[in-house]
Design an enzyme around this catalytic site. Structure first.
Site, mmCIF file in Angstrom:
data_model
loop_
_atom_site.group_PDB
_atom_site.id
_atom_site.type_symbol
_atom_site.label_atom_id
_atom_site.label_comp_id
_atom_site.label_asym_id
_atom_site.label_seq_id
_atom_site.Cartn_x
_atom_site.Cartn_y
_atom_site.Cartn_z
ATOM 1 N N GLU A 278 0.829 -1.207 0.000
ATOM 2 C CA GLU A 278 0.000 0.000 0.000
ATOM 3 C C GLU A 278 0.865 1.260 0.000
ATOM 4 O OE1 GLU A 278 -4.202 -0.291 1.834
ATOM 5 O OE2 GLU A 278 -2.975 0.705 3.345
ATOM 6 N N GLU A 281 2.055 1.729 -3.394
ATOM 7 C CA GLU A 281 0.936 2.184 -4.242
ATOM 8 C C GLU A 281 0.706 3.679 -4.043
ATOM 9 O OE1 GLU A 281 -2.793 0.219 -3.414
ATOM 10 O OE2 GLU A 281 -3.840 1.315 -4.998
ATOM 11 N N CYS A 298 -8.783 -2.303 3.826
ATOM 12 C CA CYS A 298 -8.676 -3.580 4.551
ATOM 13 C C CYS A 298 -9.927 -3.925 5.353
ATOM 14 C CB CYS A 298 -7.446 -3.574 5.451
ATOM 15 S SG CYS A 298 -7.252 -2.096 6.415
ATOM 16 N N SER A 318 -7.526 1.839 -2.277
ATOM 17 C CA SER A 318 -6.290 1.112 -2.581
ATOM 18 C C SER A 318 -6.685 -0.219 -3.219
ATOM 19 C CB SER A 318 -5.522 0.856 -1.291
ATOM 20 O OG SER A 318 -4.631 -0.220 -1.464
ATOM 21 N N LYS A 357 -15.787 -9.954 7.957
ATOM 22 C CA LYS A 357 -14.750 -10.814 7.374
ATOM 23 C C LYS A 357 -15.347 -12.127 6.883
ATOM 24 C CE LYS A 357 -11.001 -8.313 7.945
ATOM 25 N NZ LYS A 357 -10.236 -7.862 6.783
ATOM 26 N N GLU A 360 -16.410 -11.179 3.564
ATOM 27 C CA GLU A 360 -15.278 -10.885 2.685
ATOM 28 C C GLU A 360 -14.672 -12.158 2.101
ATOM 29 O OE1 GLU A 360 -11.547 -9.568 4.533
ATOM 30 O OE2 GLU A 360 -11.330 -8.069 2.983
ATOM 31 N N GLU A 365 -14.052 -12.673 -5.871
ATOM 32 C CA GLU A 365 -12.682 -12.394 -6.326
ATOM 33 C C GLU A 365 -11.625 -12.903 -5.345
ATOM 34 O OE1 GLU A 365 -14.893 -10.212 -5.271
ATOM 35 O OE2 GLU A 365 -13.985 -8.508 -4.221
ATOM 36 N N CYS A 502 -10.799 -2.029 14.570
ATOM 37 C CA CYS A 502 -11.133 -3.455 14.745
ATOM 38 C C CYS A 502 -11.252 -3.871 16.203
ATOM 39 C CB CYS A 502 -10.078 -4.320 14.087
ATOM 40 S SG CYS A 502 -10.114 -4.170 12.328
#
Ligand code: HC1
Length: 568
Positions: A278, A281, A298, A318, A357, A360, A365, A502
């Protein structure tokens, strides 16, 4: 100041204080059910009613402000009888499945029934018959157990600004559900699970996936690996009965080995890796005129929020996958190859403080290894239950170390769990990579804490890097609206879906409140300070990963395994 008397005690409090808060100040406990400080103050359940001299009826203390000379009695026989009656009426429409409920022994209604000595319910009336909604990968709704407190609506509407839940119908038929009682999976629900965190009963709970993990552990053909999210180590103690703020890293690792996991790895490792990908990036975007501000990617509840409500801003995200998903992709490629194991036999479990999560890992993908990269996600609450089922005395387990290589991490990976942590970790690395100089003070205090929107400008070489950090989606919305209006000149923004980051995720131990969030944050930075290495680019296992497999940040393999893109 306002002077009043509560249960024969003189009290002086500021004007505007409620009777409930005034009573708490002098140690008088008034029971509550719908009330949640700063979140849900609506006087709906009536459990908190008190007698006020001169008033014709009982007064709900959570919403009634104090008045000069007020005389309050909180515990007369009449008040207690009235509270018991309210409780009995609530229980008359409750399924009484306590022994088989996920919230057994962690339920506010059960606690009240015990406190008031309710041994029978005199009213055998109609029961709510709405069906269970198990459509969501993250959350199960059982309206039969709902006490109509509206806490879930409050957090979803006022804190997260998602508004996936509302009140349908009136009176006995009232139902708290998505509009038109639609399935949660068909809604803009972002799976953050904050509703499950504030629900006083078992009406909204996490999807329990522990049976899948027990089955995998029992399967001799499976090589079962586990990763633990940054925040879990400062939460797990609570899930097994320790005080908030306890650090359970070594005990958690030991407990996971006792359960039979073949390898115990750490999401902190891929958190460090995320910083390298990141950070590079960001530098690439800054130097080549790419889309800015860049926003962290994230937190999966945040990603879904952006997809639903700000699809026009998706290019700002990102392209890095989350550390959880980077881990899954590497476990079934890099690690599989290194350990000589067929990736088809690897079963990858995540322990996360997060219900989103679970969603996710099922996104289409997230299978760049050729398999579903992460097979199953357990929340901190579920792992706590597994430890208890296994009869482990987790508190007294000897502390053990993570396995290598995917268990090696730095303090920078650890602080991902607290709001501002990803930004601080990124700054520690970007500064040194860009300037080639050692950063003297690596503690970016300006990034830390519970403030909803934090801003800072950090000098990195010739560049003044302007950053923003948000936690809770309502706060993210404020910054996103600025971007939309062309009023945001940030380079980099950290967005975490849940209040506090989190450490306050929807899969955290219950209760989770401001005081407990702060203790978990303190524990997080204590862990960071205890680490030998505290900068992601100093992680030797990440360096080896690049040398042996990925070659370089943003390289071909990284793009294949660690990055993705989002389309409106
Ligand atoms: Fe998080 Fe993250 S910090 S999103 O809050 O980037 O859940 O803890 O695991 O993936 O590392 C959660 C925590 C977690 C990811 C990391």
């Amino acid at each position: 100041m306002i002077n009043l008397t509560i249960d024969n005690q003189k009290v002086a409090v500021e004007a505007g204080t409620t009777i409930l808060e005034a009573a708490r100040k002098v140690g008088v406990k008034i029971p509550t059910l719908c009330y949640l400080k700063d979140l849900n103050v609506i006087g709906a359940c009536r459990i908190c009613m008190v007698e006020v001299q001169g008033a014709r009826t009982f007064i709900p203390s959570c919403v009634a402000p104090v008045a000069e000379g007020m005389v309050v009695r909180t515990n007369t026989p009449a008040v207690i009888a009235a509270r018991k009656l309210v409780l009995e009426l609530i229980l008359s429409d409750h399924p009484m499945e306590c022994l088989t409920c996920l919230r057994n022994q962690n339920c506010e209604l059960q606690d009240l029934a015990k406190e008031f000595g309710i041994t029978e319910v005199r009213f055998d009336g109609a029961k709510t018959e709405y069906p269970i909604d198990d459509s969501s990968p993250s959350i199960i709704r059982d309206p039969r157990k709902c006490v109509l407190c509206r806490r879930c609506m409050s957090v979803c509407t006022n804190v997260q600004t998602v508004q996936a839940l509302c009140a349908e119908n009136r009176g006995f038929d009232t139902l708290i559900a998505p509009a038109f009682n639609e399935k949660l999976a068909n809604m803009e629900c972002v799976n953050c699970g904050q509703c499950s965190l504030v629900c006083p009963t078992g009406a909204i709970v996490e999807r329990d996936d522990t049976a899948k993990v027990w089955a995998a552990l029992a399967d001799p053909k499976k090589h079962v690996v586990v990763q633990t999210a940054p925040a879990t180590r400062v939460q797990l103690g609570e899930a097994v009965g320790a005080e908030p703020g306890s650090i359970f890293t070594g005990q958690m690792v030991a407990g996971l080995r006792r359960l039979g996991f073949d390898k115990v790895f750490d999401t902190d490792f891929t958190a460090d890796l995320t910083i390298l990908e990141e950070g590079n990036e960001l530098l690439q975007r800054v130097t080549t005129g790419g889309t800015l501000p860049m926003i962290t990617s994230c937190s999966p509840g945040w990603i879904k929020f952006c997809e639903h409500f700000y699809p026009d801003l998706l290019a700002h995200l990102s392209t890095c996958k989350s550390p959880q998903q980077m881990f899954g992709a590497l476990a079934k490629t890099y690690y599989a190859k290194k350990a000589g194991i067929d990736p088809a036999d690897i079963y990858c479990v995540s322990i996360m403080p997060c219900t989103a999560k679970k969603y996710e890992c099922r996104r289409p993908e997230m299978n760049s290894s050729g398999y579903q990269d992460v097979d199953v996600v357990l929340t901190s609450r579920e792992l706590g239950r597994m430890f208890i089922q296994a009869g482990l005395d987790t508190t007294n387990l000897p502390e053990e170390e993570y396995d290598e290589p995917l268990g090696i991490s730095t303090g920078a990976g650890e602080i991902f769990g607290a709001s501002g942590g990803v930004m601080e970790a990124a700054l520690r690395t970007v500064y040194e990579v860009v300037t080639g100089q050692t950063l003297e003070n690596i503690d970016f205090e300006v990034c830390r804490g519970l403030t909803g929107v934090k801003e800072a400008t950090v000098q990195v070489g010739d560049l003044s890097v302007k950053v923003a950090i948000t936690n809770g989606l309502g706060n993210a919305r404020k910054v996103l609206d600025k971007i939309r209006a062309g009023e945001a000149d940030y380079h980099f923004i950290e967005v975490m879906c849940c209040p506090g980051g989190c450490i306050g995720g929807g899969g955290s131990p219950i209760p989770t409140n401001t005081e407990i969030r702060l203790k978990r944050i303190d524990a997080t930075y204590t862990e960071d300070e205890r680490m030998v290495l505290r900068k992601s680019h100093e992680n030797p296992a990440v360096t080896a990963l690049y040398e042996e497999f990925l070659e370089k940040p943003l390289g071909h393999k990284s793009h294949e395994l660690l990055h993705t893109h989002y389309t409106p």
